[in-house]
Write a protein that holds these residues in place. Structure first.
Motif, PDB file in Angstrom:
ATOM      1  N   GLU A  12      70.461  46.737 -32.669  1.00 55.18           N
ATOM      2  CA  GLU A  12      69.282  46.304 -33.457  1.00 55.18           C
ATOM      3  C   GLU A  12      68.839  45.127 -32.618  1.00 55.18           C
ATOM      4  O   GLU A  12      69.654  43.943 -32.557  1.00 55.18           O
ATOM      5  CB  GLU A  12      70.195  46.136 -34.777  1.00 55.18           C
ATOM      6  N   GLU A  13      67.493  44.875 -32.538  1.00 55.01           N
ATOM      7  CA  GLU A  13      67.000  43.921 -31.875  1.00 55.01           C
ATOM      8  C   GLU A  13      67.893  43.532 -30.642  1.00 55.01           C
ATOM      9  O   GLU A  13      67.957  44.206 -29.655  1.00 55.01           O
ATOM     10  CB  GLU A  13      66.799  42.660 -32.838  1.00 55.01           C
ATOM     11  N   ASP A  14      68.176  42.147 -30.580  1.00 53.48           N
ATOM     12  CA  ASP A  14      69.162  41.760 -29.532  1.00 53.48           C
ATOM     13  C   ASP A  14      70.588  41.587 -29.714  1.00 53.48           C
ATOM     14  O   ASP A  14      71.313  40.766 -28.961  1.00 53.48           O
ATOM     15  CB  ASP A  14      68.532  40.224 -29.034  1.00 53.48           C
ATOM     16  N   ALA A  15      70.989  42.454 -30.623  1.00 50.80           N
ATOM     17  CA  ALA A  15      72.357  42.630 -30.997  1.00 50.80           C
ATOM     18  C   ALA A  15      73.051  44.053 -30.953  1.00 50.80           C
ATOM     19  O   ALA A  15      72.168  45.027 -30.934  1.00 50.80           O
ATOM     20  CB  ALA A  15      72.830  41.744 -32.222  1.00 50.80           C
ATOM     21  N   TYR A  16      74.198  44.140 -31.238  1.00 52.61           N
ATOM     22  CA  TYR A  16      75.080  45.372 -31.074  1.00 52.61           C
ATOM     23  C   TYR A  16      75.880  45.273 -32.513  1.00 52.61           C
ATOM     24  O   TYR A  16      76.554  44.216 -32.680  1.00 52.61           O
ATOM     25  CB  TYR A  16      75.908  45.961 -30.079  1.00 52.61           C
ATOM     26  N   TRP A  17      76.135  46.501 -33.083  1.00 53.10           N
ATOM     27  CA  TRP A  17      77.072  46.438 -34.010  1.00 53.10           C
ATOM     28  C   TRP A  17      78.020  47.806 -33.891  1.00 53.10           C
ATOM     29  O   TRP A  17      77.324  48.698 -33.474  1.00 53.10           O
ATOM     30  CB  TRP A  17      76.673  46.428 -35.605  1.00 53.10           C
ATOM     31  N   VAL A  18      79.108  47.786 -34.218  1.00 51.03           N
ATOM     32  CA  VAL A  18      80.017  49.148 -34.138  1.00 51.03           C
ATOM     33  C   VAL A  18      80.848  49.373 -35.507  1.00 51.03           C
ATOM     34  O   VAL A  18      81.102  48.398 -36.131  1.00 51.03           O
ATOM     35  CB  VAL A  18      80.815  48.713 -32.800  1.00 51.03           C
ATOM     36  N   GLU A  19      80.815  50.603 -35.509  1.00 47.52           N
ATOM     37  CA  GLU A  19      81.840  51.213 -36.661  1.00 47.52           C
ATOM     38  C   GLU A  19      82.834  52.463 -36.128  1.00 47.52           C
ATOM     39  O   GLU A  19      82.529  52.959 -35.324  1.00 47.52           O
ATOM     40  CB  GLU A  19      80.409  51.927 -37.949  1.00 47.52           C
ATOM     41  N   PHE A  20      83.793  52.302 -37.068  1.00 43.88           N
ATOM     42  CA  PHE A  20      84.670  53.382 -36.660  1.00 43.88           C
ATOM     43  C   PHE A  20      84.665  54.419 -37.990  1.00 43.88           C
ATOM     44  O   PHE A  20      85.147  54.120 -38.932  1.00 43.88           O
ATOM     45  CB  PHE A  20      86.035  52.689 -36.671  1.00 43.88           C
ATOM     46  N   PRO A  21      84.325  55.498 -37.688  1.00 44.17           N
ATOM     47  CA  PRO A  21      83.990  56.448 -38.691  1.00 44.17           C
ATOM     48  C   PRO A  21      85.219  56.971 -39.360  1.00 44.17           C
ATOM     49  O   PRO A  21      85.421  57.191 -40.522  1.00 44.17           O
ATOM     50  CB  PRO A  21      83.452  57.681 -37.972  1.00 44.17           C
ATOM     51  N   ASP A  22      86.441  56.940 -38.647  1.00 51.55           N
ATOM     52  CA  ASP A  22      87.682  57.240 -39.416  1.00 51.55           C
ATOM     53  C   ASP A  22      88.340  56.179 -40.090  1.00 51.55           C
ATOM     54  O   ASP A  22      89.483  56.160 -40.958  1.00 51.55           O
ATOM     55  CB  ASP A  22      88.815  57.650 -38.218  1.00 51.55           C
ATOM     56  N   LEU A  23      87.696  54.756 -39.945  1.00 57.96           N
ATOM     57  CA  LEU A  23      88.689  53.745 -40.363  1.00 57.96           C
ATOM     58  C   LEU A  23      87.378  53.137 -41.413  1.00 57.96           C
ATOM     59  O   LEU A  23      86.652  52.094 -41.037  1.00 57.96           O
ATOM     60  CB  LEU A  23      88.845  52.560 -39.520  1.00 57.96           C
ATOM     61  N   GLU A  24      87.461  53.422 -42.735  1.00 61.63           N
ATOM     62  CA  GLU A  24      86.496  52.982 -43.707  1.00 61.63           C
ATOM     63  C   GLU A  24      86.414  51.376 -43.659  1.00 61.63           C
ATOM     64  O   GLU A  24      87.696  50.873 -43.979  1.00 61.63           O
ATOM     65  CB  GLU A  24      86.704  53.424 -45.083  1.00 61.63           C
ATOM     66  N   GLY A  25      85.201  50.878 -43.514  1.00 57.86           N
ATOM     67  CA  GLY A  25      85.247  49.218 -43.500  1.00 57.86           C
ATOM     68  C   GLY A  25      85.593  48.376 -42.439  1.00 57.86           C
ATOM     69  O   GLY A  25      85.483  47.423 -42.315  1.00 57.86           O
ATOM     70  N   CYS A  26      85.940  49.267 -41.237  1.00 58.76           N
ATOM     71  CA  CYS A  26      86.374  48.624 -40.208  1.00 58.76           C
ATOM     72  C   CYS A  26      84.922  48.780 -39.166  1.00 58.76           C
ATOM     73  O   CYS A  26      84.575  49.615 -38.390  1.00 58.76           O
ATOM     74  CB  CYS A  26      87.466  49.301 -39.315  1.00 58.76           C
ATOM     75  N   HIS A  27      84.455  47.575 -39.062  1.00 62.76           N
ATOM     76  CA  HIS A  27      83.262  47.409 -38.417  1.00 62.76           C
ATOM     77  C   HIS A  27      83.033  46.109 -37.681  1.00 62.76           C
ATOM     78  O   HIS A  27      83.882  44.866 -38.255  1.00 62.76           O
ATOM     79  CB  HIS A  27      81.792  47.647 -38.893  1.00 62.76           C
ATOM     80  N   THR A  28      82.299  45.822 -36.649  1.00 66.66           N
ATOM     81  CA  THR A  28      81.994  44.248 -36.385  1.00 66.66           C
ATOM     82  C   THR A  28      80.675  44.457 -35.376  1.00 66.66           C
ATOM     83  O   THR A  28      79.990  45.459 -35.574  1.00 66.66           O
ATOM     84  CB  THR A  28      83.152  44.029 -35.356  1.00 66.66           C
ATOM     85  N   TYR A  29      80.345  43.129 -34.551  1.00 69.63           N
ATOM     86  CA  TYR A  29      79.347  43.177 -33.947  1.00 69.63           C
ATOM     87  C   TYR A  29      79.280  42.348 -32.815  1.00 69.63           C
ATOM     88  O   TYR A  29      80.325  41.534 -32.628  1.00 69.63           O
ATOM     89  CB  TYR A  29      78.261  42.558 -34.911  1.00 69.63           C
ATOM     90  N   GLY A  30      78.308  41.996 -32.008  1.00 65.68           N
ATOM     91  CA  GLY A  30      78.248  41.172 -30.876  1.00 65.68           C
ATOM     92  C   GLY A  30      76.823  41.033 -30.184  1.00 65.68           C
ATOM     93  O   GLY A  30      76.153  41.899 -30.413  1.00 65.68           O
ATOM     94  N   SER A  31      76.559  40.299 -29.295  1.00 64.33           N
ATOM     95  CA  SER A  31      75.264  40.223 -28.673  1.00 64.33           C
ATOM     96  C   SER A  31      75.213  40.797 -27.508  1.00 64.33           C
ATOM     97  O   SER A  31      73.967  40.870 -26.923  1.00 64.33           O
ATOM     98  CB  SER A  31      75.167  38.541 -28.502  1.00 64.33           C
ATOM     99  N   SER A  32      76.325  41.226 -27.021  1.00 63.67           N
ATOM    100  CA  SER A  32      76.068  42.206 -25.572  1.00 63.67           C
ATOM    101  C   SER A  32      76.984  43.338 -25.735  1.00 63.67           C
ATOM    102  O   SER A  32      77.933  43.316 -26.740  1.00 63.67           O
ATOM    103  CB  SER A  32      76.407  41.377 -24.506  1.00 63.67           C
ATOM    104  N   ILE A  33      77.048  44.453 -24.992  1.00 64.23           N
ATOM    105  CA  ILE A  33      78.021  45.510 -25.097  1.00 64.23           C
ATOM    106  C   ILE A  33      79.359  45.101 -24.958  1.00 64.23           C
ATOM    107  O   ILE A  33      80.286  45.120 -25.529  1.00 64.23           O
ATOM    108  CB  ILE A  33      77.611  46.449 -23.965  1.00 64.23           C
ATOM    109  N   ASN A  34      79.389  43.788 -23.837  1.00 64.16           N
ATOM    110  CA  ASN A  34      80.877  43.673 -23.466  1.00 64.16           C
ATOM    111  C   ASN A  34      81.276  42.967 -24.761  1.00 64.16           C
ATOM    112  O   ASN A  34      82.513  42.923 -25.106  1.00 64.16           O
ATOM    113  CB  ASN A  34      80.905  42.707 -22.376  1.00 64.16           C
ATOM    114  N   GLU A  35      80.578  42.035 -25.360  1.00 60.66           N
ATOM    115  CA  GLU A  35      80.986  41.222 -26.587  1.00 60.66           C
ATOM    116  C   GLU A  35      81.615  42.185 -27.622  1.00 60.66           C
ATOM    117  O   GLU A  35      82.396  41.935 -28.122  1.00 60.66           O
ATOM    118  CB  GLU A  35      80.207  40.247 -26.977  1.00 60.66           C
ATOM    119  N   THR A  36      80.584  43.125 -27.848  1.00 59.89           N
ATOM    120  CA  THR A  36      80.987  43.929 -28.918  1.00 59.89           C
ATOM    121  C   THR A  36      82.046  44.948 -28.690  1.00 59.89           C
ATOM    122  O   THR A  36      82.751  45.325 -29.718  1.00 59.89           O
ATOM    123  CB  THR A  36      79.762  44.968 -29.053  1.00 59.89           C
TER     124      THR A  36
END
Length: 125
Positions: A12-36
């Protein structure tokens, strides 16, 4: 103990976010792929260790090839929860300038994460 779960990364724009489909509510974000990816490993570890400490059931990881991703891409994320064992969260009270607090809130800064990262950097220096 090593765990591997499929995750879905979104840009999304200049950032990334990630979710785990098997783990409800487990998600995070970062400004680069490595950071994410690093944040995803930490989020996965913290999520799983919490489930273990609460003696809750840990869902079985789904097959990554069965994921349907319309917006983003899927990847496997692994973590070794041994590094998180015997670590319980403790509440800390701190004081920061009001302007800094307002700016951080407007940027969506996770105060706990920033403090943890800063403390780890200080300890490892």
């Amino acid at each position: 103990m090593l765990f591997v779960y499929p995750a879905v990364f979104h840009k999304e724009e200049d950032a990334y976010w990630v979710e785990f489909p098997d783990l409800e509510g487990c998600h995070t974000y970062g400004s680069s792929i490595n950071e994410t990816m690093e944040a995803a490993q930490e989020a996965l570890g913290a999520y799983l260790i919490t489930l273990l400490e609460q003696e809750r059931t840990i869902s079985t990881p789904s097959d990554i090839s069965s994921l349907r991703v319309d917006d983003g891409f899927s990847s496997l994320v692994s973590c070794d929860i041994n590094q998180y064992k015997d670590t319980k969260a403790v509440k800390k009270t701190l004081t920061i300038p009001s302007w800094l607090n307002d700016r951080a809130i407007s940027m969506g800064v996770n105060f706990s994460q920033v403090l943890q990262e800063a403390l780890l950097a200080k300890i490892q220096a």
